[in-house]
Design an enzyme around this catalytic site. Structure first.
Site, PDB file in Angstrom:
ATOM      1  N   HIS A   9       3.525   6.639  -6.876  1.00  0.00           N
ATOM      2  CA  HIS A   9       2.789   7.798  -7.391  1.00  0.00           C
ATOM      3  C   HIS A   9       3.675   9.049  -7.291  1.00  0.00           C
ATOM      4  O   HIS A   9       3.681   9.894  -8.177  1.00  0.00           O
ATOM      5  CB  HIS A   9       1.525   7.973  -6.534  1.00  0.00           C
ATOM      6  CG  HIS A   9       0.420   8.729  -7.215  1.00  0.00           C
ATOM      7  ND1 HIS A   9      -0.737   9.078  -6.560  1.00  0.00           N
ATOM      8  CD2 HIS A   9       0.275   9.198  -8.473  1.00  0.00           C
ATOM      9  CE1 HIS A   9      -1.531   9.728  -7.390  1.00  0.00           C
ATOM     10  NE2 HIS A   9      -0.937   9.812  -8.557  1.00  0.00           N
ATOM     11  N   HIS A  29       0.838  -1.201   0.000  1.00  0.00           N
ATOM     12  CA  HIS A  29       0.000   0.000   0.000  1.00  0.00           C
ATOM     13  C   HIS A  29       0.878   1.258   0.000  1.00  0.00           C
ATOM     14  O   HIS A  29       0.736   2.135  -0.855  1.00  0.00           O
ATOM     15  CB  HIS A  29      -0.917  -0.022   1.234  1.00  0.00           C
ATOM     16  CG  HIS A  29      -1.805   1.173   1.356  1.00  0.00           C
ATOM     17  ND1 HIS A  29      -3.155   1.138   1.066  1.00  0.00           N
ATOM     18  CD2 HIS A  29      -1.543   2.458   1.737  1.00  0.00           C
ATOM     19  CE1 HIS A  29      -3.668   2.333   1.259  1.00  0.00           C
ATOM     20  NE2 HIS A  29      -2.718   3.150   1.674  1.00  0.00           N
ATOM     21  N   GLU A  30       1.784   1.331   0.976  1.00  0.00           N
ATOM     22  CA  GLU A  30       2.633   2.522   1.083  1.00  0.00           C
ATOM     23  C   GLU A  30       3.558   2.641  -0.127  1.00  0.00           C
ATOM     24  O   GLU A  30       3.842   3.744  -0.587  1.00  0.00           O
ATOM     25  CB  GLU A  30       3.440   2.502   2.384  1.00  0.00           C
ATOM     26  CG  GLU A  30       2.588   2.516   3.654  1.00  0.00           C
ATOM     27  CD  GLU A  30       1.545   3.628   3.696  1.00  0.00           C
ATOM     28  OE1 GLU A  30       1.759   4.687   3.064  1.00  0.00           O
ATOM     29  OE2 GLU A  30       0.501   3.428   4.346  1.00  0.00           O
ATOM     30  N   HIS A  39       1.726   4.475  -2.834  1.00  0.00           N
ATOM     31  CA  HIS A  39       1.810   5.936  -2.673  1.00  0.00           C
ATOM     32  C   HIS A  39       3.184   6.414  -3.139  1.00  0.00           C
ATOM     33  O   HIS A  39       3.307   7.437  -3.812  1.00  0.00           O
ATOM     34  CB  HIS A  39       1.644   6.320  -1.201  1.00  0.00           C
ATOM     35  CG  HIS A  39       0.232   6.265  -0.696  1.00  0.00           C
ATOM     36  ND1 HIS A  39      -0.810   6.916  -1.309  1.00  0.00           N
ATOM     37  CD2 HIS A  39      -0.314   5.646   0.392  1.00  0.00           C
ATOM     38  CE1 HIS A  39      -1.932   6.705  -0.622  1.00  0.00           C
ATOM     39  NE2 HIS A  39      -1.658   5.925   0.411  1.00  0.00           N
TER      40      HIS A  39
HETATM   41 ZN   LIG Z   1      -2.978   5.209   1.890  1.00  0.00          ZN
END
Ligand SMILES: [Zn+2]
Length: 671
Positions: free
Chosen positions: A470, A463-464, A467
């Site tokens: 991105h 998940h991290e 980010h």
């Molecule tokens: Zn998040």
């Protein structure tokens, strides 16, 4: 020299000391204030580049230095650093508040936008400029006279009320205690029992002290066999900070006034209701679109929720002797059903997820799909366990990141991605590449063995990292809209949740796992159980989230709702809940997300982003989960463009159509 004032390349994390903070902030704030005065003067023409060269250069330095201090405060806390941080935080906040409300700066931005040259700015710059102007307008910059004064008053009062709301919830939570007997504690796990016992002993009392703090409350609801105890705690929990609890902690008036003020704020800015105002900088277009989205999802999840509930009722009746399922039985019965159906432990799963193997698997996916290579790199760090990597494409540096994997004293819990600096074609002509922090809190390996990650930790890491990608893979050259900057709030979780999908793919897991002792990959039978447990009660959980989201959206979209909060929640429950809570349930009185956090008319964004990420991922399921061509299109249309264009446009460019909710339903076993 003060290392916080050295901007030649990466932060000098190994050299920064608490005593550097105040002098650096003082110098950088002075420079930023000077830049602001210069930027609004006639010395700087109404030209994007000229304005950026003065103002952005100074504020970016302040941001980078303060970012380094905040980061160290989060991962390497010490009394001296904390004192320096707390001393300087109000100075930083004050500067940014003043910057965001400076009418001269607003006039300058408007002049830039109105100039002939503005039409020829590249699209990313036009977006950054229109975002800046939009933010000024939403902060009341266009208001005059009494309206402006009232707007400022409303802002101040809202901040007070939000603070009051939190305090009431906190005090109501802390103010409750029940001292349970040994017999009442039957079924509660040992760690929770011991904590409760110690809490009672500390006060010189017998028995077990139970409070409404989650680590005390929830184990009782989940495992406690004494039904009367569950009912007692549930009742206290769901009436916290309401008119049914202690009068001095009652949030009723706070909520009423907050909703009325938000409505007034929206009207001052020319919107019909606060929901419309809240959605201006978001991806969702209108309150009606959000309501339609939530109701569509509710309609489709409902049969699954009804099935979940019927199963639970039958199980509770047959196996637990609970003929009439009550609200305080839900967590308890669900836990028992889950244990019976999917017997496996996190402990068992963990043996297969060793940190080096997981990282290798993650990097491999990223390298394959996004056509990059990830290599170890060197940089000053704040702890010897911190690693640093560089991402390259065709030998060219794309970005770099720190990985701080382990829990330790002085490090904040949880996991997060943070930016160190953004990609920027700087006014002096240099191209600045992005740098990110990835922070986790894994338990370090013991006895010479690697760290073992629970599957949840693996999901968190992916998940991290999503980010991070991105932020790091962006190709936008304008700081304000590069990477995660300027991305709509309800779309920002797309790349992160997207990455989680890989952790549920058999082909990926097979290669990403190796038993710590035997080296065997994850057995298929264990994987099947994990997958089935993942979707346990997904219908019920979906409807619960929709209930909160609908309540939030309706309270903020219906003028006058402040006079009938309970009625709105009753209507929402009648509409979507398959197991309506008891009439005394006052969850809204502790709904801090919308009354004390940033989620007002925004709670829907959890589900909204899940739909986007699941639908984006389904393109990979169609083409093959490691399909390079699909990876390239995802990278170019979504990751690389960052905030430089509306997220809806990016999504359509990648998927060739509007988002659909089918993939999310399918992933959660509701197809
Ligand atoms: Zn998040």
């Amino acid at each position: 020299m003060n290392p916080l004032l050295d901007f030649t390349d990466l932060p000098r994390f190994d050299a920064i000391r608490p005593e550097h903070v105040t002098p650096a902030v003082t110098e950088l704030l002075a420079a930023a204030n000077e830049a602001l005065e210069r930027a609004v003067s006639d010395a700087v023409p109404a030209d994007y580049e000229a304005l950026s060269a003065v103002l952005d250069v100074a504020t970016e330095r302040l941001g980078r230095a303060w970012g380094a201090v905040s980061h160290l405060n989060a991962v390497a806390d010490s009394p001296a650093l904390r004192a320096a941080y707390n001393e300087n935080l109000p100075r930083i906040t004050e500067f940014h508040t003043r910057l965001g409300a400076d009418e001269r700066l607003y006039a300058k931005y408007k002049a830039v936008a109105a100039s002939a040259a503005a039409q020829h700015l590249r699209p990313a710059r036009q977006k950054a400029l229109s975002n800046a102007i939009r933010d000024f307008v939403l902060s009341g910059a266009e208001l005059q006279g009494p309206a402006k004064a009232r707007f400022a008053q409303i802002q101040e009062r809202q901040a007070e009320l939000a603070q009051k709301f939190s305090e009431h919830v906190l005090d109501a939570t802390d103010g409750y205690a029940y001292y349970a007997s040994e017999a009442e504690m039957a079924g509660v796990p040992d760690d929770a029992r011991q904590a409760a016992r110690q809490a009672a002993q500390a006060e010189g009392r017998d028995g077990y002290k139970l409070t409404l703090q989650f680590p005390s409350y929830f184990p009782v609801m989940q495992y406690g066999e004494n039904r009367a105890l569950r009912e007692r705690l549930y009742t206290a929990y769901v009436t916290r900070a309401s008119e049914l609890g202690e009068p001095e902690h009652d949030n009723s008036d706070v909520m009423r006034e907050l909703l009325a003020l938000r409505q007034e704020e929206a009207q001052l800015l020319g919107y019909r209701n606060f929901a419309e105002l809240s959605l201006v900088p978001k991806m969702a277009e209108s309150p009606q679109q959000v309501l339609d989205f939530l109701r569509d999802l509710a309609r489709r999840a409902r049969p699954h929720a009804e099935r979940d509930l019927a199963e639970l009722r039958e199980f509770a009746r047959a196996e637990l002797g609970l003929t009439e399922l009550a609200a305080w039985d839900l967590a308890y019965a669900s836990e028992k059903l889950k244990e019976k159906r999917y017997a496996f432990s996190d402990q068992e799963v963990k043996q297969y997820f060793t940190e080096p193997k997981v990282l290798e698997g993650l990097f491999k996916i990223v390298e394959t799909l996004f056509e990059v290579s990830i290599r170890p790199d060197a940089a000053p760090v704040w702890h010897p366990s911190v690693r640093f990597f560089r991402i390259e494409r065709n030998g060219q540096l794309v970005g770099q990141f720190y990985l701080d994997p382990y829990a330790r004293p002085g490090k904040r819990s949880g996991a997060w991605m943070d930016d160190v600096r953004g990609r920027w074609a700087r006014p002096d002509g240099r191209l600045q590449t992005p740098v990110a922090h990835l922070v986790c809190n894994f338990a370090e390996g013991v006895g010479g063995k690697p760290a073992l990650l629970t599957h949840d930790s693996v999901l968190t890491l992916f998940h991290e990292f999503g980010h991070g990608l991105h932020h790091l893979l962006t190709q936008v050259d304008d700081l304000g809209v590069a990477g995660i900057s300027g991305v709509e709030w309800d779309a920002v979780e797309l790349p992160s949740q997207f990455m989680e999908n890989f952790c549920w793919e058999w082909e990926v897991l097979r290669r990403m796992t190796a038993h710590v002792d035997t080296g065997e990959p994850l057995p298929r039978a264990l994987y099947d159980k994990m997958l089935a447990a993942k979707n346990f009660q997904s219908g019920l959980q979906t409807l619960r989230q929709i209930e909160y989201a609908l309540l939030d959206m309706r309270l903020h979209a219906e003028p006058g709702s402040h006079e009938r909060i309970q009625q709105v929640i009753d209507e929402v429950r009648a509409e979507v809940a398959v197991f309506p809570p008891p009439s005394f349930n006052r969850m809204q009185h502790s709904f801090s997300h919308i009354f004390a956090g940033g989620y007002a008319a925004g709670y829907y964004s959890y589900k909204w982003a899940e739909v986007l990420s699941a639908d984006a991922y389904s393109a990979f399921e169609e083409a093959g989960v490691l399909d390079v061509d699909t990876g390239r299109r995802y990278r170019q249309h979504i990751l690389e463009v960052g905030g430089s264009r509306p997220a809806a446009e990016s999504f359509r460019a990648f998927r060739g159509r509007e988002p659909r909710i089918d993939a999310l339903l399918r992933h959660q076993g509701m197809a």
